[in-house]
Scaffold this motif. Structure first.
Motif, PDB file in Angstrom:
ATOM      1  N   LEU A 204     -33.869 100.239  13.158  1.00  0.00           N
ATOM      2  CA  LEU A 204     -34.431 101.491  12.600  1.00  0.00           C
ATOM      3  C   LEU A 204     -34.211 101.495  11.088  1.00  0.00           C
ATOM      4  O   LEU A 204     -33.144 101.084  10.607  1.00  0.00           O
ATOM      5  CB  LEU A 204     -33.729 102.708  13.232  1.00  0.00           C
ATOM      6  CG  LEU A 204     -34.091 102.967  14.715  1.00  0.00           C
ATOM      7  CD1 LEU A 204     -33.387 104.233  15.204  1.00  0.00           C
ATOM      8  CD2 LEU A 204     -35.611 103.099  14.877  1.00  0.00           C
ATOM      9  N   LEU A 205     -35.193 101.975  10.389  1.00  0.00           N
ATOM     10  CA  LEU A 205     -35.124 101.963   8.921  1.00  0.00           C
ATOM     11  C   LEU A 205     -34.351 103.181   8.400  1.00  0.00           C
ATOM     12  O   LEU A 205     -34.457 104.263   8.980  1.00  0.00           O
ATOM     13  CB  LEU A 205     -36.542 102.016   8.349  1.00  0.00           C
ATOM     14  CG  LEU A 205     -37.220 100.653   8.068  1.00  0.00           C
ATOM     15  CD1 LEU A 205     -38.590 100.882   7.433  1.00  0.00           C
ATOM     16  CD2 LEU A 205     -36.351  99.802   7.153  1.00  0.00           C
ATOM     17  N   LYS A 206     -33.591 102.966   7.347  1.00  0.00           N
ATOM     18  CA  LYS A 206     -33.023 104.116   6.619  1.00  0.00           C
ATOM     19  C   LYS A 206     -33.829 104.217   5.316  1.00  0.00           C
ATOM     20  O   LYS A 206     -34.542 103.274   4.964  1.00  0.00           O
ATOM     21  CB  LYS A 206     -31.549 103.817   6.285  1.00  0.00           C
ATOM     22  CG  LYS A 206     -30.638 103.822   7.516  1.00  0.00           C
ATOM     23  CD  LYS A 206     -29.247 103.308   7.153  1.00  0.00           C
ATOM     24  CE  LYS A 206     -28.491 104.290   6.271  1.00  0.00           C
ATOM     25  NZ  LYS A 206     -27.097 103.844   6.025  1.00  0.00           N
ATOM     26  N   PRO A 207     -33.708 105.335   4.617  1.00  0.00           N
ATOM     27  CA  PRO A 207     -34.418 105.399   3.322  1.00  0.00           C
ATOM     28  C   PRO A 207     -33.927 104.264   2.405  1.00  0.00           C
ATOM     29  O   PRO A 207     -32.763 103.845   2.480  1.00  0.00           O
ATOM     30  CB  PRO A 207     -34.017 106.769   2.762  1.00  0.00           C
ATOM     31  CG  PRO A 207     -33.505 107.547   3.923  1.00  0.00           C
ATOM     32  CD  PRO A 207     -33.001 106.569   4.936  1.00  0.00           C
TER      33      PRO A 207
ATOM     34  N   TYR B 233     -16.806  92.576  -9.977  1.00  0.00           N
ATOM     35  CA  TYR B 233     -18.198  92.161  -9.801  1.00  0.00           C
ATOM     36  C   TYR B 233     -18.509  91.943  -8.316  1.00  0.00           C
ATOM     37  O   TYR B 233     -17.620  91.627  -7.523  1.00  0.00           O
ATOM     38  CB  TYR B 233     -18.460  90.870 -10.580  1.00  0.00           C
ATOM     39  CG  TYR B 233     -18.497  91.142 -12.069  1.00  0.00           C
ATOM     40  CD1 TYR B 233     -17.447  90.752 -12.891  1.00  0.00           C
ATOM     41  CD2 TYR B 233     -19.562  91.885 -12.620  1.00  0.00           C
ATOM     42  CE1 TYR B 233     -17.469  91.039 -14.235  1.00  0.00           C
ATOM     43  CE2 TYR B 233     -19.575  92.174 -13.972  1.00  0.00           C
ATOM     44  CZ  TYR B 233     -18.518  91.752 -14.788  1.00  0.00           C
ATOM     45  OH  TYR B 233     -18.531  92.052 -16.118  1.00  0.00           O
ATOM     46  N   GLY B 234     -19.746  92.157  -7.940  1.00  0.00           N
ATOM     47  CA  GLY B 234     -20.161  91.824  -6.565  1.00  0.00           C
ATOM     48  C   GLY B 234     -19.985  92.994  -5.607  1.00  0.00           C
ATOM     49  O   GLY B 234     -20.487  92.970  -4.478  1.00  0.00           O
ATOM     50  N   ARG B 235     -19.235  94.054  -6.042  1.00  0.00           N
ATOM     51  CA  ARG B 235     -18.992  95.158  -5.086  1.00  0.00           C
ATOM     52  C   ARG B 235     -20.310  95.892  -4.776  1.00  0.00           C
ATOM     53  O   ARG B 235     -20.595  96.224  -3.621  1.00  0.00           O
ATOM     54  CB  ARG B 235     -17.960  96.120  -5.691  1.00  0.00           C
ATOM     55  CG  ARG B 235     -17.132  96.848  -4.627  1.00  0.00           C
ATOM     56  CD  ARG B 235     -15.779  97.291  -5.161  1.00  0.00           C
ATOM     57  NE  ARG B 235     -15.937  97.984  -6.446  1.00  0.00           N
ATOM     58  CZ  ARG B 235     -16.408  99.239  -6.568  1.00  0.00           C
ATOM     59  NH1 ARG B 235     -16.802  99.887  -5.474  1.00  0.00           N
ATOM     60  NH2 ARG B 235     -16.514  99.818  -7.743  1.00  0.00           N
ATOM     61  N   LYS B 236     -21.127  96.112  -5.818  1.00  0.00           N
ATOM     62  CA  LYS B 236     -22.391  96.852  -5.595  1.00  0.00           C
ATOM     63  C   LYS B 236     -23.223  96.117  -4.527  1.00  0.00           C
ATOM     64  O   LYS B 236     -23.714  96.710  -3.562  1.00  0.00           O
ATOM     65  CB  LYS B 236     -23.171  96.926  -6.920  1.00  0.00           C
ATOM     66  CG  LYS B 236     -22.494  97.854  -7.941  1.00  0.00           C
ATOM     67  CD  LYS B 236     -22.838  99.317  -7.626  1.00  0.00           C
ATOM     68  CE  LYS B 236     -22.242 100.249  -8.679  1.00  0.00           C
ATOM     69  NZ  LYS B 236     -21.016 100.918  -8.090  1.00  0.00           N
ATOM     70  N   GLY B 237     -23.334  94.801  -4.731  1.00  0.00           N
ATOM     71  CA  GLY B 237     -24.161  94.019  -3.781  1.00  0.00           C
ATOM     72  C   GLY B 237     -23.636  94.179  -2.367  1.00  0.00           C
ATOM     73  O   GLY B 237     -24.384  94.421  -1.401  1.00  0.00           O
ATOM     74  N   TYR B 238     -22.319  94.131  -2.277  1.00  0.00           N
ATOM     75  CA  TYR B 238     -21.677  94.239  -0.940  1.00  0.00           C
ATOM     76  C   TYR B 238     -22.012  95.595  -0.322  1.00  0.00           C
ATOM     77  O   TYR B 238     -22.460  95.695   0.839  1.00  0.00           O
ATOM     78  CB  TYR B 238     -20.161  94.067  -1.121  1.00  0.00           C
ATOM     79  CG  TYR B 238     -19.334  94.523   0.054  1.00  0.00           C
ATOM     80  CD1 TYR B 238     -18.619  95.742   0.006  1.00  0.00           C
ATOM     81  CD2 TYR B 238     -19.285  93.775   1.240  1.00  0.00           C
ATOM     82  CE1 TYR B 238     -17.880  96.170   1.085  1.00  0.00           C
ATOM     83  CE2 TYR B 238     -18.552  94.203   2.329  1.00  0.00           C
ATOM     84  CZ  TYR B 238     -17.845  95.403   2.251  1.00  0.00           C
ATOM     85  OH  TYR B 238     -17.122  95.828   3.329  1.00  0.00           O
ATOM     86  N   GLN B 239     -21.881  96.667  -1.148  1.00  0.00           N
ATOM     87  CA  GLN B 239     -22.150  98.014  -0.599  1.00  0.00           C
ATOM     88  C   GLN B 239     -23.606  98.121  -0.149  1.00  0.00           C
ATOM     89  O   GLN B 239     -23.929  98.750   0.870  1.00  0.00           O
ATOM     90  CB  GLN B 239     -21.847  99.071  -1.673  1.00  0.00           C
ATOM     91  CG  GLN B 239     -20.367  99.385  -1.809  1.00  0.00           C
ATOM     92  CD  GLN B 239     -20.050 100.080  -3.118  1.00  0.00           C
ATOM     93  OE1 GLN B 239     -20.925 100.241  -3.971  1.00  0.00           O
ATOM     94  NE2 GLN B 239     -18.791 100.469  -3.277  1.00  0.00           N
TER      95      GLN B 239
ATOM     96  N   PHE C 266     -27.248  98.830   4.574  1.00  0.00           N
ATOM     97  CA  PHE C 266     -28.281  98.444   5.545  1.00  0.00           C
ATOM     98  C   PHE C 266     -27.650  98.278   6.919  1.00  0.00           C
ATOM     99  O   PHE C 266     -28.117  98.836   7.918  1.00  0.00           O
ATOM    100  CB  PHE C 266     -28.976  97.137   5.134  1.00  0.00           C
ATOM    101  CG  PHE C 266     -29.931  96.641   6.213  1.00  0.00           C
ATOM    102  CD1 PHE C 266     -29.509  95.719   7.170  1.00  0.00           C
ATOM    103  CD2 PHE C 266     -31.223  97.155   6.303  1.00  0.00           C
ATOM    104  CE1 PHE C 266     -30.362  95.311   8.187  1.00  0.00           C
ATOM    105  CE2 PHE C 266     -32.074  96.748   7.326  1.00  0.00           C
ATOM    106  CZ  PHE C 266     -31.650  95.814   8.264  1.00  0.00           C
ATOM    107  N   ALA C 267     -26.511  97.585   6.960  1.00  0.00           N
ATOM    108  CA  ALA C 267     -25.896  97.240   8.255  1.00  0.00           C
ATOM    109  C   ALA C 267     -25.462  98.496   9.002  1.00  0.00           C
ATOM    110  O   ALA C 267     -25.443  98.533  10.234  1.00  0.00           O
ATOM    111  CB  ALA C 267     -24.693  96.329   8.023  1.00  0.00           C
ATOM    112  N   SER C 268     -25.165  99.593   8.259  1.00  0.00           N
ATOM    113  CA  SER C 268     -24.674 100.803   8.950  1.00  0.00           C
ATOM    114  C   SER C 268     -25.807 101.518   9.672  1.00  0.00           C
ATOM    115  O   SER C 268     -25.577 102.383  10.509  1.00  0.00           O
ATOM    116  CB  SER C 268     -24.051 101.757   7.907  1.00  0.00           C
ATOM    117  OG  SER C 268     -25.121 102.208   7.052  1.00  0.00           O
TER     118      SER C 268
END
Lengths: 208, 211, 252, 587
Positions: A21-24, A3-9, A14-16
């Motif tokens: 600048l916005l990503k899609p 659990y929690g991996r999706k949230g982390y990804q 976003f951080a990458s």
């Protein structure tokens, strides 16, 4: 099932992106995280009803099921934090766009507009309204003059393709590509914000 | 956009540090007659040819660029004075020598706009660059010697040096402060908790409640 | 509304008649707060020279940029600055109409640009701080008291807009007990989702006059620092907060 | 007054017109993108305009027609709002009021070294055009007139109004002259005044084209007068003078006189720092870098030596290559023998110049002075300018001119980087903090010079390659690779001079020479004509101007004669031969 991996990804995605600048919008990961919250919530309910069927006091009986439900509660709140952080950080960039690039959504460069979700476009409009009404009441434009003034005039060269017949405060000229201009700084600033002009290496007064 | 600070970190862009330095007064020798200027920033002039007068740096640069004056370089910006300062700065464990708060910005603006008014301009520029490098080196070194305290005095530091060292110093001092605070009694745990940046409070205060 | 205050300086002047062959009657009112004083030793501190409105505005802008939290709004100063800007804008229009030497006009324009930049930056930095801690700024009476009327309106609208944005993009997709904007879940005791300014950060201060500060809060071992005029310190914001608001100390 | 003698009154008039109330456009500046002198002049005038806060818009152009693309409606329509235009290094040799169809409120200011200036532009009655043509420029001109030009200009302008383009008018004068010779009775009755006027006008235009004072130097004098001159602007003046020298646009004597003038400026501008190093008490030495000083020295006529190596620079530089005939094997043998006699090992001479050992560098001048006269190379060293910057690097004004010209002339036809984009590159490369751009320009110039040597050798050694007619010789560059380097006006002009020098060394009779080469436009050929280097006391400049236009018209192919030198023309590939045949009749 970790659990929690999706949230982390999601937050990592976003951080990458490049700072500011916005990503899609990553709707796949976003929805998967929401989906996981649903699962967490489902498991909490089933564990609670199981304890109740066994006649146990859910609050104080610290058995395995109690802690199982707690783990899922924690996972759910963590997912919520990730979702909120993802939306919050993007909202921060949306506000920054209003300040730095322009207050009118349709005037934003197309490549930026593509990356905004419908909700974010609404948020942009609302936030622009808030800024405009503040400026209106005070009678001072705040989304101009971002850089300390040097001389009231500035020397620029046109690098982008800009439409013809540019209206400046008191004169009109054509910003054809590769042409050079010496004009009032305030007249040039909107185009600089959309990086269609550059400061050529020879700033006024600087080294030629 | 270049030059505009990132509004989220309270740091000044180099352009903003220079902007603040441009209010320092410098001496110019006008070569034309001009009425006094009554600015919001203050009153300057009656400008009379060959009569030196004090004006803010930004006004001096504007007049110089329009061929209306020459600069009288400040007394500290000379080969002899700067050589002594450099020698003193290089003394081991030495304190910072007194220099104007915006000495870096004043020097750069004069090098850009008043080259022909500064005798031995390239020698002066090399000396200023060396002085700046020596001081920054010293500043970084004694960052390590900050004790766990809430206030650290810095003598004769300049605007650019403060702006440059601020992020590192802040992180170091916060870390020191957090770890070796004098033991506070447990009663006001809340005040301490308000010190850490607000992290989610993991353990539930009250047991799980029935939905 | 102009706040007329006396100004003691060498070239005080109330009205100015331009003798450059122009009969433009220029009214110049310079409401300045404090007396000017002579320069300070070799390392001159421009913030201590004659404290014109521009200096006060620069100090307010610099303090606001360097402080982690929003500072009390300097309403009078903003009004005075706005007044002077409008006055000078009018003067410049007259100069241009009367065919004044373009050099002099561009110099007055630069003075105007610099003051306008300071005013705009000061107001903009505050709005950006409100945006960053929007929920927090409206949370307490004290925090709200630091905002101007228009800033309060702006903050309220920001909170509403962002809450709506959170609501529509995340919260309605969660279960009832997790839908709060301010709390992670119903069982959180306090608003544990509200970012707050970090008051223990270290800032750089320069004292305008002799001042003694208590370095630690109540209940901790007593330590004080004595700062003299012109001293520069790296100091914890919370400790210097009072002195900043009283103008004894500036942030740089 | 339309012809302005003093550079400061020209600027005062320009400034007054540019800032006149009611003008909707800023000052519009159109610099020619064909030569380095134009960029130098632009940088000097914009420095002055900026210091006076005068707004301007600048659009580089390479032909007469482009101006309308940028100038907008104000230029020629009858619009009421005044518009002020500044042309740099083009336009004064044609009737601007006519060619640009100037409206009542448009005013064109011209700083242009092209000569002769069209009489209509010089007339006092033509309020629309203001030309800068100082007295000393006229006095020192390579070709002097023995009559009063301004009186002639006024008369021509008034008469000019009724007749059409001045070329035609000059045309029927010449027929008259011939008619006069063989059939006097048919000659029309003309009173003496008109006949004298016609004769003077014919002499004025018959001189052919030549060049006056470089625009960069003229505008530097303006900055000096306004106390706004800086070291940077002085260097630009040196580069603009060297541009004329490198491209053979002025006589050696006029070059020497102009060098002397600039040397005084260099000496008086306090160019040299007194203190260049300081030793601290603990012995460390703090050195000041050379402060972008300008110096004047004897420079060898070796192209881009510091960017190349001694051997290749001697092999390809036109001055040595044509004297030693380095296109032939024994020419190369002669060069190697010369180097050996001077005591320089070949591998040393093929080292990149910065890494060549200092011993050879120091002895170079002394050895050259000793041996070169034997090969007829007596004026191998000429007075030139150098810029010192950083800690030890030097760049010569000539190398800057080669590099910047190569940047200007590397625009590509459709799709590739346009001429105005290359103008921007060249503009940036001229400032000291863009050395990498200048270096890439100089490397490109080396490639152009290698192409000149290759095509020159082929033309000289292969018989029938140079077609020699009664009035001129001409050659066509067929090699598609080298055409990429030579398909530009300045490069092709250098190629003409290379061939002319080579032919002189072979003892051929001196005749004007034309070179044709594929231009950047598909299916189009650029033709460039050269009459010979300007010499003191010469009677004529470059006579190709009008002859080109008429020959092209008669060959009924479409042609483009709007470039800024009248001895440059662009033709359809198919029309080249017929053009050459008709041209012989016109000269």
């Amino acid at each position: 099932m970790m659990y929690g991996r999706k949230g982390y990804q999601l937050v990592k995605d976003f951080a990458s992106g490049e700072k500011g600048l916005l990503k899609p919008f990553n709707s796949k990961l976003f929805d998967e995280t929401i989906e996981e919250c649903e699962q967490n919530h489902g498991l909490i309910q089933s564990l609670i009803t199981k304890m109740q069927q066994e006649g146990l006091d859910v609050q104080n009986n610290r058995n395995a099921d109690h802690y199982g439900a707690l783990v899922h509660h924690l996972s759910l709140t963590r997912n919520k934090r990730c979702l909120m952080a993802y939306v919050h950080n993007r909202a921060e960039i949306v506000r920054d766009l209003a300040w730095r690039v322009g207050l009118v959504l349709l005037e934003l460069p197309p490549d930026i507009q593509e990356k905004l979700t419908a909700l974010e476009k609404d948020y942009f409009k609302n936030h622009s309204k808030a800024i405009k009404s503040y400026m209106g009441k005070l009678g001072i434009e705040l989304n101009v003059d971002m850089v300390p003034p040097k001389d009231p005039y500035i020397k620029i060269r046109v690098v982008g393709d800009i439409d013809q017949g540019i209206m400046m405060s008191d004169k009109t000229t054509n910003f054809t590509r590769h042409s050079m201009h010496f004009l009032k700084r305030t007249d040039a600033e909107p185009y600089i914000a959309r990086n269609q002009l550059t400061y050529p290496p020879c700033l006024i007064g600087g080294k030629i | 956009m270049a030059g505009q600070t990132d509004p989220h970190i309270s740091l000044f862009s180099p352009e903003e540090v220079e902007f603040m330095g441009e209010d320092e007064l410098v001496e110019i020798v006008p070569n034309m007659n001009m009425e006094p200027l009554n600015f919001i920033a203050g009153d300057f002039g009656r400008f009379v040819p060959q009569i030196p007068t004090q004006v803010p740096l930004w006004l001096a640069v504007a007049l110089k660029r329009r061929g209306k004056c020459t600069f009288r370089p400040p007394q500290w910006l000379s080969v002899d004075n700067l050589t002594q300062i450099l020698e003193a700065e290089r003394e081991p464990q030495s304190k910072f020598q007194p220099l104007p708060f915006s000495y870096v910005e004043i020097a750069r603006l004069l090098f850009d706009h008043a080259r022909d008014d500064i005798p031995d301009m390239y020698m002066v520029r090399s000396l200023v660059e060396d002085i700046r490098d020596v001081r920054l080196h010293k500043l970084e070194n004694n960052l390590g010697s900050f004790q766990g305290t809430s206030a650290v005095k810095m003598d004769n530091v300049s605007a650019m040096e403060v702006n440059l060292v601020r992020p590192f110093a802040r992180r170091a001092l916060e870390a020191f402060y957090k770890h070796d605070k004098p033991e506070a009694d447990t009663a006001d745990r809340d005040t301490r908790s308000s010190r850490q940046p607000r992290e989610a409070n993991n353990e539930p205060r009250r047991p799980l409640r029935q939905r | 509304m102009f706040l007329f205050t006396a100004r003691f300086s060498l070239t005080a002047s109330e009205t100015e008649t331009f003798s450059d062959g122009l009969s433009v009657e220029r009214k110049r009112v310079k409401p300045i707060l404090m007396a000017s004083n002579s320069d300070m030793g070799s390392a001159d501190f421009e913030s201590l020279s004659s404290t014109s409105d521009v200096e006060l505005l620069k100090r307010a802008w610099r303090n606001e940029k360097a402080a982690p939290e929003i500072l009390p709004y300097e309403g009078d100063l903003v009004e005075r600055a706005k007044g002077q800007i409008e006055l000078v804008e009018g003067n410049i229009e007259d100069y241009v109409e009367n065919g004044m030497d373009p050099l002099v006009v561009s110099l007055y324009q630069m003075d105007l640009d610099r003051t306008q930049f300071l005013l705009r930056s000061y107001l903009r930095v505050r709005l950006l701080k409100i945006e960053k801690f929007m929920f927090h700024t409206l949370k307490s009476e004290e925090a709200e008291s630091r905002l101007s009327e228009q800033e309060k309106v702006f903050a309220t609208k920001c909170v509403a807009d962002l809450a709506k944005h959170f609501e529509e993009s995340v919260l309605i997709k969660l279960r009832e007990s997790y839908r709060s904007v301010l709390k992670q879940s119903l069982i959180s005791e306090e608003d544990d989702m509200v970012p707050e300014p970090h008051l223990d950060t270290f800032v750089v201060s320069r004292s305008n006059s002799h001042v003694t500060l208590n370095l630690y809060e109540e209940g901790e071992s007593h330590q004080i620092v004595e700062m003299y005029r012109g001293d520069v310190y790296f100091i914890r914001y919370k400790v210097a907060k009072g002195a900043i608001e009283s103008g004894k100390v500036d942030l740089i | 007054m339309v012809r302005i003698q003093k550079v400061e009154s020209f600027y005062a008039k320009l400034r007054e017109s540019a800032t006149s109330a009611g003008s909707e456009n800023p000052l519009l500046i159109f610099p020619s993108s064909s030569d380095v002198d134009s960029i130098c002049a632009l940088k000097v005038i914009t420095h002055i305009l900026e210091s006076d806060s005068i707004q301007y818009s600048c659009f580089p152009v390479s032909s007469f027609l482009e101006i309308h693309k940028y100038a907008g409606p104000g230029l020629c329509s009858s619009s009421e709002s005044p518009v002020t235009i500044l042309l740099i290094n083009w336009g004064c040799h044609r009737d601007l009021k006519l060619v640009l169809k100037l409206g009542p409120k448009a005013r064109v200011f011209v700083v242009d070294s092209h000569r002769p200036i069209h009489l209509h532009n010089l007339s006092d009655y033509n309020e629309r055009v203001v030309v800068l043509h100082t007295d000393d420029d006229e006095r020192q001109a390579d070709l002097a007139y023995d009559f009063h030009v301004s009186k002639l200009a006024n008369e021509s302008y008034q008469r000019g109004d009724e007749s059409d383009d001045e070329e035609e008018e000059e045309e029927e004068d010449e027929e008259e002259e011939e008619e006069e010779g063989d059939r006097p009775s048919k000659r029309r009755k003309m009173d003496d005044g008109v006949k004298l006027f016609k004769k003077l006008k014919r002499d004025y235009y018959k001189m052919g084209t030549f060049h006056g004072k470089p625009s960069g130097c003229l505008l530097f004098e303006l900055s000096h007068f306004l106390r706004k001159n800086t070291n940077e602007l002085l260097w630009l003046a040196c580069v603009s003078l060297t541009d004329q020298f490198v491209h053979e646009r002025l006589t050696d004597e006029r070059y020497q006189a102009a060098v002397m003038e600039l040397e005084q400026h260099i000496n008086s501008s306090g160019n040299i720092d007194k203190v260049t190093s300081v030793t601290l008490k603990d012995g460390t030495k703090v050195r000041a870098p050379d402060c972008s000083r300008i110096s004047y020295e004897e420079e060898p006529r070796l192209m881009l030596l510091r960017e190349w190596n001694l051997f290749d620079s001697m092999l390809c530089s036109s001055y040595i290559a044509t004297k030693l005939k380095t296109w032939s094997d024994n020419g190369i043998k002669k060069l190697k023998l010369l180097l050996a006699r001077m005591g320089f090992a070949l591998i040393e001479c093929q080292q990149k110049f910065p890494y060549m050992n200092n011993e050879v560098k120091r002895k170079m001048k002394q050895e050259f002075d000793r041996f070169l006269p034997e090969y007829g190379l007596n004026d191998f060293y000429y007075r030139s300018f150098l810029r010192l910057h950083g800690y030890s690097s030097k760049v010569s004004a000539a190398d800057v001119v080669y590099g910047i010209t190569a940047l200007l002339e590397s625009f590509l036809g459709s799709g590739g980087s346009s001429a105005s984009q290359q103008f921007g590159e060249a503009y940036d490369a001229l400032s000291l903090n863009n050395l990498d751009k200048l270096q890439s320009g100089m490397q490109q110039a080396i490639k152009v010079q290698r192409a000149i040597l290759r095509q020159g050798s082929k033309a000289i050694t292969k018989t029938g390659c140079i077609r020699s007619g009664r009035k001129f010789r001409w050659v066509k560059v067929d090699d598609t690779i080298d055409a990429k380097y030579l398909g530009y006006p300045q490069a092709l002009t250098k190629f003409c001079y290379f061939l002319m020098d080579a032919l002189r060394e072979k003892g051929a009779r001196m005749k004007p020479i034309l070179c044709a080469c594929a231009s950047q436009e598909l299916g189009k050929i650029l033709v460039v004509g050269v009459c010979g280097k300007p010499r003191l006391g010469a009677v004529r400049g470059n006579a190709f101007g009008n002859a080109f236009r008429k020959a092209a018209q008669e060959s009924r192919a479409d042609y483009f004669h709007e470039l800024f030198e009248s001895s440059w023309i662009v033709l359809d590939a198919s029309a080249v031969n017929s053009f050459m045949i008709r041209l012989t009749e016109k000269l």
